[in-house]
Design a protein around this motif. Structure first.
Motif, PDB file in Angstrom:
ATOM      1  N   ARG A   1       0.823  -1.208   0.000  1.00  0.00           N
ATOM      2  CA  ARG A   1       0.000   0.000   0.000  1.00  0.00           C
ATOM      3  C   ARG A   1       0.859   1.260   0.000  1.00  0.00           C
ATOM      4  O   ARG A   1       0.440   2.301  -0.514  1.00  0.00           O
ATOM      5  N   TRP A   2       2.053   1.184   0.591  1.00  0.00           N
ATOM      6  CA  TRP A   2       2.945   2.347   0.537  1.00  0.00           C
ATOM      7  C   TRP A   2       3.317   2.679  -0.906  1.00  0.00           C
ATOM      8  O   TRP A   2       3.452   3.853  -1.261  1.00  0.00           O
ATOM      9  N   ARG A   3       3.466   1.628  -1.738  1.00  0.00           N
ATOM     10  CA  ARG A   3       3.800   1.881  -3.141  1.00  0.00           C
ATOM     11  C   ARG A   3       2.609   2.481  -3.874  1.00  0.00           C
ATOM     12  O   ARG A   3       2.768   3.375  -4.712  1.00  0.00           O
ATOM     13  N   MET A   4       1.417   2.003  -3.569  1.00  0.00           N
ATOM     14  CA  MET A   4       0.213   2.590  -4.157  1.00  0.00           C
ATOM     15  C   MET A   4       0.121   4.068  -3.791  1.00  0.00           C
ATOM     16  O   MET A   4      -0.201   4.914  -4.627  1.00  0.00           O
ATOM     17  N   ALA A   5       0.429   4.370  -2.521  1.00  0.00           N
ATOM     18  CA  ALA A   5       0.387   5.768  -2.075  1.00  0.00           C
ATOM     19  C   ALA A   5       1.452   6.599  -2.775  1.00  0.00           C
ATOM     20  O   ALA A   5       1.226   7.770  -3.106  1.00  0.00           O
ATOM     21  N   GLU A   6       2.624   6.014  -3.012  1.00  0.00           N
ATOM     22  CA  GLU A   6       3.676   6.741  -3.724  1.00  0.00           C
ATOM     23  C   GLU A   6       3.238   7.076  -5.143  1.00  0.00           C
ATOM     24  O   GLU A   6       3.450   8.192  -5.619  1.00  0.00           O
TER      25      GLU A   6
ATOM     26  N   SER B   1       3.034   0.791   8.580  1.00  0.00           N
ATOM     27  CA  SER B   1       3.811   1.972   8.220  1.00  0.00           C
ATOM     28  C   SER B   1       4.752   1.616   7.075  1.00  0.00           C
ATOM     29  O   SER B   1       5.040   0.442   6.818  1.00  0.00           O
ATOM     30  N   VAL B   2       5.251   2.632   6.392  1.00  0.00           N
ATOM     31  CA  VAL B   2       6.182   2.388   5.288  1.00  0.00           C
ATOM     32  C   VAL B   2       7.404   1.636   5.794  1.00  0.00           C
ATOM     33  O   VAL B   2       7.846   0.655   5.181  1.00  0.00           O
ATOM     34  N   ASP B   3       7.957   2.054   6.922  1.00  0.00           N
ATOM     35  CA  ASP B   3       9.154   1.396   7.456  1.00  0.00           C
ATOM     36  C   ASP B   3       8.874  -0.057   7.800  1.00  0.00           C
ATOM     37  O   ASP B   3       9.688  -0.946   7.525  1.00  0.00           O
ATOM     38  N   ASP B   4       7.717  -0.320   8.397  1.00  0.00           N
ATOM     39  CA  ASP B   4       7.395  -1.699   8.771  1.00  0.00           C
ATOM     40  C   ASP B   4       7.177  -2.556   7.533  1.00  0.00           C
ATOM     41  O   ASP B   4       7.614  -3.713   7.468  1.00  0.00           O
ATOM     42  N   ALA B   5       6.502  -2.001   6.518  1.00  0.00           N
ATOM     43  CA  ALA B   5       6.308  -2.747   5.274  1.00  0.00           C
ATOM     44  C   ALA B   5       7.656  -3.062   4.630  1.00  0.00           C
ATOM     45  O   ALA B   5       7.883  -4.180   4.141  1.00  0.00           O
ATOM     46  N   HIS B   6       8.565  -2.103   4.629  1.00  0.00           N
ATOM     47  CA  HIS B   6       9.897  -2.337   4.072  1.00  0.00           C
ATOM     48  C   HIS B   6      10.627  -3.429   4.843  1.00  0.00           C
ATOM     49  O   HIS B   6      11.259  -4.305   4.238  1.00  0.00           O
ATOM     50  N   ARG B   7      10.551  -3.384   6.167  1.00  0.00           N
ATOM     51  CA  ARG B   7      11.214  -4.425   6.961  1.00  0.00           C
ATOM     52  C   ARG B   7      10.673  -5.808   6.608  1.00  0.00           C
ATOM     53  O   ARG B   7      11.434  -6.761   6.433  1.00  0.00           O
TER      54      ARG B   7
ATOM     55  N   GLY C   1      -3.805   1.597  -6.822  1.00  0.00           N
ATOM     56  CA  GLY C   1      -4.640   0.731  -5.996  1.00  0.00           C
ATOM     57  C   GLY C   1      -6.122   1.008  -6.094  1.00  0.00           C
ATOM     58  O   GLY C   1      -6.911   0.445  -5.333  1.00  0.00           O
ATOM     59  N   ARG C   2      -6.524   1.833  -7.050  1.00  0.00           N
ATOM     60  CA  ARG C   2      -7.952   2.130  -7.205  1.00  0.00           C
ATOM     61  C   ARG C   2      -8.639   1.086  -8.072  1.00  0.00           C
ATOM     62  O   ARG C   2      -9.866   0.958  -8.049  1.00  0.00           O
ATOM     63  N   LEU C   3      -7.863   0.349  -8.843  1.00  0.00           N
ATOM     64  CA  LEU C   3      -8.320  -0.841  -9.544  1.00  0.00           C
ATOM     65  C   LEU C   3      -7.356  -1.977  -9.217  1.00  0.00           C
ATOM     66  O   LEU C   3      -6.170  -1.744  -8.934  1.00  0.00           O
ATOM     67  N   ALA C   4      -7.863  -3.197  -9.240  1.00  0.00           N
ATOM     68  CA  ALA C   4      -7.020  -4.385  -9.154  1.00  0.00           C
ATOM     69  C   ALA C   4      -7.102  -5.112 -10.487  1.00  0.00           C
ATOM     70  O   ALA C   4      -7.989  -4.836 -11.298  1.00  0.00           O
TER      71      ALA C   4
END
Length: 376
Positions: free
Chosen positions: A72-77, A180-186, A148-151
């Motif tokens: 989801r962080w990538r979708m937000a980016e 969080s972005v950091d947690d997703a990256h970890r 992320g607005r369409l799959a």
């Protein structure tokens, strides 16, 4: 299906690619690991409510649907992050120019259900090269997909169908909290370490396309938390990282394995050189006159060494697997490599529904391979 699920789980992400000169890469990666299987079994794992979800993992990839929150962080980016790059300006300009069209597509998908770009009421086809060759409808759907607005998922003909995420992603996954972005990256870096076995920070970051600077910080945190171990590797300039308790094991597989150019074992070229002493690059986009080894070249793994490479093409009308060139690596045993390759090429041909293997006289392994194939 159990073996297929196990192979996909170990790899973590199956890169997708449209090139079908042998077979599409997402089907070849499991074949390299488990041998012949029913490709429709993999097909059934993706799509609405499926176990696998398509998104930008390494590149366009199949990943476990349960991991959707980790991206989801990538979708937000895609949707929000302003970094001043030329790409970002192009993205924003496209959305500003076609904002009403984007909303109209969302409304149409909501009303009509899953659609390909060509099925839109107003696909807005165009001519051009690469991205510009795609219709405005396809480009708009790609924007909505990335944000992320369409799959989406692929049909048997590889065309992507799009629908609302709530009609594709399992409800329990969509309801999961967003890390969080950091947690997703970890979590993604840890998953990369499990799939790769061992890697430098750059190796781990590349697996799910995380930028090097934040990846470096997150890997250090994983080491401090005891989730990754820092190791020294003979011949490596940079330290390696492994999950705790990981130990090297000698290969037990006796058969050779042919690897698609987009296999995660070899897709990071510097790592492939560092691990195997094997200099490899994809020549698909290289003009024919400038290619060294061929158009669609599959390296071959035998034991724990990459020993040869084969330019392959499935001649479906002639029901023949064409070996358009065969090259052996220095110091490899020519007879052993030719014998192993002939068996694996035969298995690949049978799996593809082809009746024969035809070795063309190009490459320093071709004569020995042709002899071995004739014996088989």
């Amino acid at each position: 299906m159990r073996h297929l699920r196990s192979a996909v789980a170990k790899v973590g992400t199956l890169q997708l690619d449209a090139i079908n000169v042998v077979e599409r890469t997402q089907y070849l990666v499991p074949f390299s690991r488990i041998g012949a299987y029913d490709r429709m079994r993999l097909q059934t794992l993706s799509g609405p409510g499926g176990e696998l979800l398509e998104y930008w993992g390494h590149a366009a990839s199949l990943v476990p649907a349960a991991w959707e929150p980790l991206f989801r962080w990538r979708m937000a980016e895609f949707a929000e992050v302003e970094d001043g790059t030329k790409w970002r300006r192009y993205w924003n300009d496209f959305k500003a120019e076609h904002g009403d069209y984007l909303e109209a597509i969302l409304a149409e998908v909501r009303e009509r259900g899953p659609l390909t770009a060509g099925e839109l009421a107003d696909p807005r086809r165009r001519d051009g090269e690469w991205w510009d060759r795609r219709s405005l409808g396809r480009q708009a759907m790609e924007v909505l997909f990335a944000e992320g607005r369409l799959a989406g998922w692929r049909g048997p003909n590889f065309e992507r169908r799009y629908d609302l995420p709530e009609r594709v992603v399992p409800a329990a996954v969509l309801a999961s909290p967003t890390p969080s972005v950091d947690d997703a990256h970890r979590q993604l870096l840890l998953l990369a370490a499990r799939s790769q076995g061992i890697g430098t920070v750059r190796d781990l970051a590349d697996y799910y396309r995380i930028k090097l600077r934040p990846a470096t910080a997150r890997v250090a945190e994983l080491v401090d938390a005891g989730d990754l171990d820092h190791v020294e590797v003979e011949g490596w300039r940079q330290p390696g990282y492994v999950v705790p308790g990981a130990r090297p094991r000698r290969p037990t597989r006796e058969d050779a394995a042919l690897l698609t150019p987009f296999d995660s074992l070899i897709w990071e070229r510097a790592r492939t050189t560092r691990l195997f002493g094997f200099d490899y690059r994809i020549e698909v986009y290289t003009p024919a006159a400038k290619r060294t080894f061929g158009y669609y070249v599959l390296p071959m793994l035998l034991g724990d060494e990459l020993v040869a490479r084969f330019d392959l093409k499935a001649d479906r009308s002639g029901r023949t697997l064409l070996v358009q060139a065969a090259h052996i690596e220095a110091d490899a045993d020519r007879g052993a490599v030719a014998t192993a390759a002939s068996s694996e090429l035969g298995r690949l041909a049978t799996w593809l529904g082809l009746d024969a293997v035809d070795v063309k006289p190009r490459g320093d392994l071709a004569p020995a391979l042709a002899s071995a194939v004739s014996r088989v």
